[in-house]
Design a protein around this motif. Structure first.
Motif, PDB file in Angstrom:
ATOM      1  N   UNK A  40      40.435  25.058  70.702  1.00 40.61           N
ATOM      2  CA  UNK A  40      39.060  25.544  70.625  1.00 40.61           C
ATOM      3  C   UNK A  40      38.909  26.900  71.316  1.00 40.61           C
ATOM      4  N   UNK A  41      39.535  27.064  72.468  1.00 38.32           N
ATOM      5  CA  UNK A  41      39.475  28.343  73.182  1.00 38.32           C
ATOM      6  C   UNK A  41      40.061  29.473  72.349  1.00 38.32           C
ATOM      7  N   UNK A  42      41.187  29.219  71.708  1.00 37.62           N
ATOM      8  CA  UNK A  42      41.809  30.260  70.887  1.00 37.62           C
ATOM      9  C   UNK A  42      40.952  30.589  69.668  1.00 37.62           C
ATOM     10  N   UNK A  43      40.323  29.561  69.080  1.00 41.55           N
ATOM     11  CA  UNK A  43      39.431  29.796  67.948  1.00 41.55           C
ATOM     12  C   UNK A  43      38.228  30.635  68.391  1.00 41.55           C
ATOM     13  N   UNK A  44      37.630  30.255  69.533  1.00 45.06           N
ATOM     14  CA  UNK A  44      36.488  31.008  70.058  1.00 45.06           C
ATOM     15  C   UNK A  44      36.854  32.462  70.325  1.00 45.06           C
ATOM     16  N   UNK A  45      38.039  32.697  70.865  1.00 46.42           N
ATOM     17  CA  UNK A  45      38.489  34.055  71.133  1.00 46.42           C
ATOM     18  C   UNK A  45      38.660  34.837  69.837  1.00 46.42           C
ATOM     19  N   UNK A  46      39.182  34.188  68.815  1.00 49.07           N
ATOM     20  CA  UNK A  46      39.342  34.831  67.513  1.00 49.07           C
ATOM     21  C   UNK A  46      37.983  35.215  66.929  1.00 49.07           C
ATOM     22  N   UNK A  47      37.006  34.319  67.036  1.00 50.99           N
ATOM     23  CA  UNK A  47      35.656  34.598  66.534  1.00 50.99           C
ATOM     24  C   UNK A  47      35.033  35.752  67.314  1.00 50.99           C
ATOM     25  N   UNK A  48      35.202  35.764  68.636  1.00 49.94           N
ATOM     26  CA  UNK A  48      34.676  36.852  69.459  1.00 49.94           C
ATOM     27  C   UNK A  48      35.293  38.187  69.063  1.00 49.94           C
ATOM     28  N   UNK A  49      36.601  38.205  68.905  1.00 45.04           N
ATOM     29  CA  UNK A  49      37.264  39.467  68.524  1.00 45.04           C
ATOM     30  C   UNK A  49      36.776  39.970  67.177  1.00 45.04           C
ATOM     31  N   UNK A  50      36.552  39.054  66.243  1.00 45.12           N
ATOM     32  CA  UNK A  50      36.045  39.450  64.928  1.00 45.12           C
ATOM     33  C   UNK A  50      34.627  40.006  65.051  1.00 45.12           C
ATOM     34  N   UNK A  51      33.791  39.346  65.849  1.00 46.00           N
ATOM     35  CA  UNK A  51      32.415  39.810  66.042  1.00 46.00           C
ATOM     36  C   UNK A  51      32.405  41.182  66.703  1.00 46.00           C
TER      37      UNK A  51
END
Length: 71
Positions: A40-51
């Protein structure tokens, strides 16, 4: 249900046993929670980087936001 084997050194094993004892968990519960949190942390980080990559830099104040919503 799948079964997985994890090999760790004695020192890490003792640390984990103490942790799960204090928190009232089983080894399986602790391992499952830790692994899912990591994913979940890695997914959240990926979403943040995309945003951040898509950020246009436009900002509005709190007051403007409240006015926009009639508050």
């Amino acid at each position: 249900m799948a079964t997985m084997t994890l090999r760790i050194n004695d020192q890490d094993g003792e640390l984990i046993k103490k942790y799960i004892q204090v928190h009232g968990l089983t080894i399986s519960e602790f391992a499952r929670q830790a692994m899912l949190e990591k994913i979940e942390d890695e997914y959240d980080l990926q979403v943040l980087r995309q945003a951040m990559a898509e950020d246009d830099g436009v900002r509005i104040s709190h007051e403007e936001l409240m006015k926009e919503f009639g508050l």
